[in-house]
Design an enzyme around this catalytic site. Structure first.
Site, PDB file in Angstrom:
ATOM      1  N   ILE A 139      33.838  34.783  44.053  1.00 26.64           N
ATOM      2  CA  ILE A 139      34.301  34.569  45.417  1.00 26.64           C
ATOM      3  C   ILE A 139      33.414  35.361  46.371  1.00 26.64           C
ATOM      4  O   ILE A 139      33.336  36.583  46.295  1.00 26.64           O
ATOM      5  CB  ILE A 139      35.773  35.000  45.569  1.00 26.64           C
ATOM      6  N   CYS A 140      32.783  34.664  47.298  1.00 24.83           N
ATOM      7  CA  CYS A 140      31.769  35.283  48.149  1.00 24.83           C
ATOM      8  C   CYS A 140      32.293  36.497  48.911  1.00 24.83           C
ATOM      9  O   CYS A 140      31.648  37.537  48.934  1.00 24.83           O
ATOM     10  CB  CYS A 140      31.238  34.243  49.129  1.00 24.83           C
TER      11      CYS A 140
END
Length: 268
Positions: A139-140
């Site tokens: 997840i960025c």
């Protein structure tokens, strides 16, 4: 850096068209058909963009369908980004431009001057990330990368870069708000307890614009702030740029052939 760039306000499109347009801009700039371009855009539906080398096994495709969330694979690397209530930008510029360093990290630093000024225009005191985690995440927004923006230690934007055909493409997500429940639904976790724990921890790691400003911001007010941020932060002369009918047809063909995806049939 300074110079004369095109500014393209391309509006809201499906995920495949958004990514195809970024690639088309890269190709056209490489061929000398267009100047350097700064583009602002949005997403017709919530969309998950996967990093170029990201593993499909990290994504919960059943929940993508549940949330009616589109998905697409980017030209750029990095972790997955949920694009929803946000302003997205992209930049195409020649690697030979004298204002672009050869180092990826230093190029991020130069271009991020426009981003940091955009946040300041909204009254948000953003700074460059310094204490960087080496822990990988699918997840960025779970951890900042080099020269990305943070406020009070929380990541504000997600950015990714690639260089092809002598052109640098950088694009990034600037969220107005983050739907944390949807975001964490889109990834595979060992169990619900782990997912819930990571979602709770996420609130300490990331923040969106409307969590940090006294007045609620809209897509248009944020777009104006970042237009002025890039113009002033990079000392640019921005001239309106539009696509011809034939260019749009090229984008739509590229979207259909390279970026349109069907949800894989799988149990998660």
């Amino acid at each position: 850096m300074h110079g004369k760039w095109g500014i393209l306000d391309s509006g809201f499109h499906d995920a495949s068209v958004n990514m195809a347009l970024d690639e088309a801009l890269l190709n056209w700039h490489s061929e000398g058909k267009i100047p350097p371009v700064l583009r602002f855009y949005g997403w017709k539906k919530p969309s998950l963009s996967l990093g170029h080398f990201q593993k499909d096994a990290e994504i919960n495709y059943r929940n993508l369908q549940k949330h009616q969330c589109q998905h697409v694979r980017r030209l750029t690397g990095g972790s997955a980004v949920l694009h929803d209530d946000e302003l997205t930008y992209s930049i195409v510029i020649s690697e030979k431009n004298p204002g672009i360093p050869s180092s990826i990290q230093e190029a991020y630093y130069v271009l991020s001057k426009g981003i940091i000024q955009g946040y300041k225009n909204l009254g948000i005191e953003a700074n460059y990330a310094e204490d960087l985690s080496r822990e990988r995440s699918a997840i960025c927004f779970e951890r900042p990368a080099f020269y990305e923006m943070v406020a009070d230690g929380k990541k504000l934007s997600g950015n990714a870069q690639t260089r092809k055909r002598g052109v640098l493409l950088q694009h990034g997500s600037i969220p107005l708000s983050i739907d944390e429940i949807m975001l964490f639904d889109l990834f595979v976790f060992p169990n619900e307890e782990v997912k819930a724990r990571k979602r709770r921890a996420f609130a300490k790691k990331a923040a969106a614009i409307n969590q940090l400003t006294e007045q609620k911001q809209t897509y248009d007010t944020v777009k104006k702030a970042f237009y002025e941020g890039f113009r002033d932060g990079l000392d640019l002369q921005l001239e309106p740029f539009t696509l011809s009918e034939s260019q749009w047809n090229e984008v739509f063909h590229l979207a259909e052939t390279n970026y349109s995806t069907k949800q894989p049939t799988r149990s998660v």
